[in-house]
Design a protein around this motif. Sequence first.
Motif, PDB file in Angstrom:
ATOM      1  N   ALA A 127     -16.015  14.778 -35.389  1.00 39.61           N
ATOM      2  CA  ALA A 127     -15.367  14.080 -34.193  1.00 39.61           C
ATOM      3  C   ALA A 127     -15.075  15.010 -33.129  1.00 39.61           C
ATOM      4  O   ALA A 127     -15.126  14.524 -31.991  1.00 39.61           O
ATOM      5  N   ILE A 128     -14.774  16.010 -33.478  1.00 38.77           N
ATOM      6  CA  ILE A 128     -14.462  17.145 -32.388  1.00 38.77           C
ATOM      7  C   ILE A 128     -15.630  17.307 -31.360  1.00 38.77           C
ATOM      8  O   ILE A 128     -15.596  17.274 -30.200  1.00 38.77           O
ATOM      9  N   LYS A 129     -17.087  17.299 -31.934  1.00 37.41           N
ATOM     10  CA  LYS A 129     -18.162  17.480 -30.808  1.00 37.41           C
ATOM     11  C   LYS A 129     -18.614  15.929 -30.468  1.00 37.41           C
ATOM     12  O   LYS A 129     -19.434  16.122 -29.631  1.00 37.41           O
ATOM     13  N   ASN A 130     -17.745  14.949 -30.920  1.00 36.13           N
ATOM     14  CA  ASN A 130     -18.398  13.705 -30.447  1.00 36.13           C
ATOM     15  C   ASN A 130     -17.005  12.929 -30.003  1.00 36.13           C
ATOM     16  O   ASN A 130     -16.555  11.841 -30.881  1.00 36.13           O
ATOM     17  N   PRO A 131     -16.318  13.265 -28.842  1.00 34.30           N
ATOM     18  CA  PRO A 131     -15.038  12.852 -28.624  1.00 34.30           C
ATOM     19  C   PRO A 131     -14.940  11.268 -28.313  1.00 34.30           C
ATOM     20  O   PRO A 131     -16.166  10.759 -27.800  1.00 34.30           O
TER      21      PRO A 131
END
Length: 353
Positions: A249-253
């Motif tokens: 999720a951090i890489k795909n906000p």
Amino acid sequence: MDLDYSTLSFALLGVLFGIIFVSDGWLSYQGSDQSFARSPKVRGILYILGGGVIPVIRELTQETTKVKTNSITIYTFFVTVSILFILLALCLYAFLISFKRLRKVNFGDSLWETIIETLPFVAVALQEGNKKFNEEIENRLVPKNIKQRNDVMEFLSSAYNDLCTYNNDLCQTDADSLMKCQKFANFIAHYLEEFIDIFLDSSKVNYRACVYYLDKDANQLLFLAGFSPQISPYTREKLPVEDSLAGYAIKNPYIAHLFYTDKRSNSLPFYVKRNPRRYNSVVSCAIKHPEINENSLAKMAICIDCIYGKSNSFIDFEYISRMIVILSIVFANAQVLMSIDNEGIEQYIKNQG
């Protein structure tokens, strides 16, 4: 009843008039004062089975009385069968539409309770047509939409009022970095609990939520703050970035990512935390300010665990996912307004042990 080339045309005519009859009745609606005698369905059935059509069949059939009788019988049979078949299809259509809508509204009801509640909508569709059916379905959803709007307004106004209070207290006391982080963690824990209470489960026993912080040097996610039922507290264990949903999720906000623990995927081999038997689904969303951190990697992520599996986890996920994204932006704004830097968060987590 003999069906040959001489009577086939009357069979096709019966099917045609059956389609016309149902279509006219389905689309026609004269309002709440519509009487039985003025109903387009009654007028239509009298026309196709009475003086409007059958005398024409008699005139078209210039053969014997037997042929005339056979033609009328075939016509009447195919009219009746086509009407019944199309009405059955309309019942199925009305049932599926109302069932799908009601499942979004009555997510706490059992399958059979929802099925029973769809029956009046099917009756409306058959008795009063498509327009009235759509009106009734939309009116059924209005209370839900109003409640959702009120819940959002209550949640956001409360969060920003508290945020202003936190910020004012910090300014007046000249708090150090660790005190600010403690206030920030308290704010996160409180509004994760509020989020579950308002949008997911007022009993607060079927969900738990937390925020993880990215330690980029160690390539790990560290537990910052959270809310969980007493029967299933967080272990506060670290998570790997590459094999966790929070890391993904951090890489795909700006998107709420949903994962089921019984799902098998080679592309997303997410790390399974302890106590997997209780929580069967998880959703994660990065905490990233849409303007300040636009070109940098997010440093935190929300994770919400749910005891339910694929069938009924997170209720109306289309709506809940939007609210989780909004929650992430609330936390991102809180970090900025409370002047919380990443170094302070890292030190705070280390002090928590």
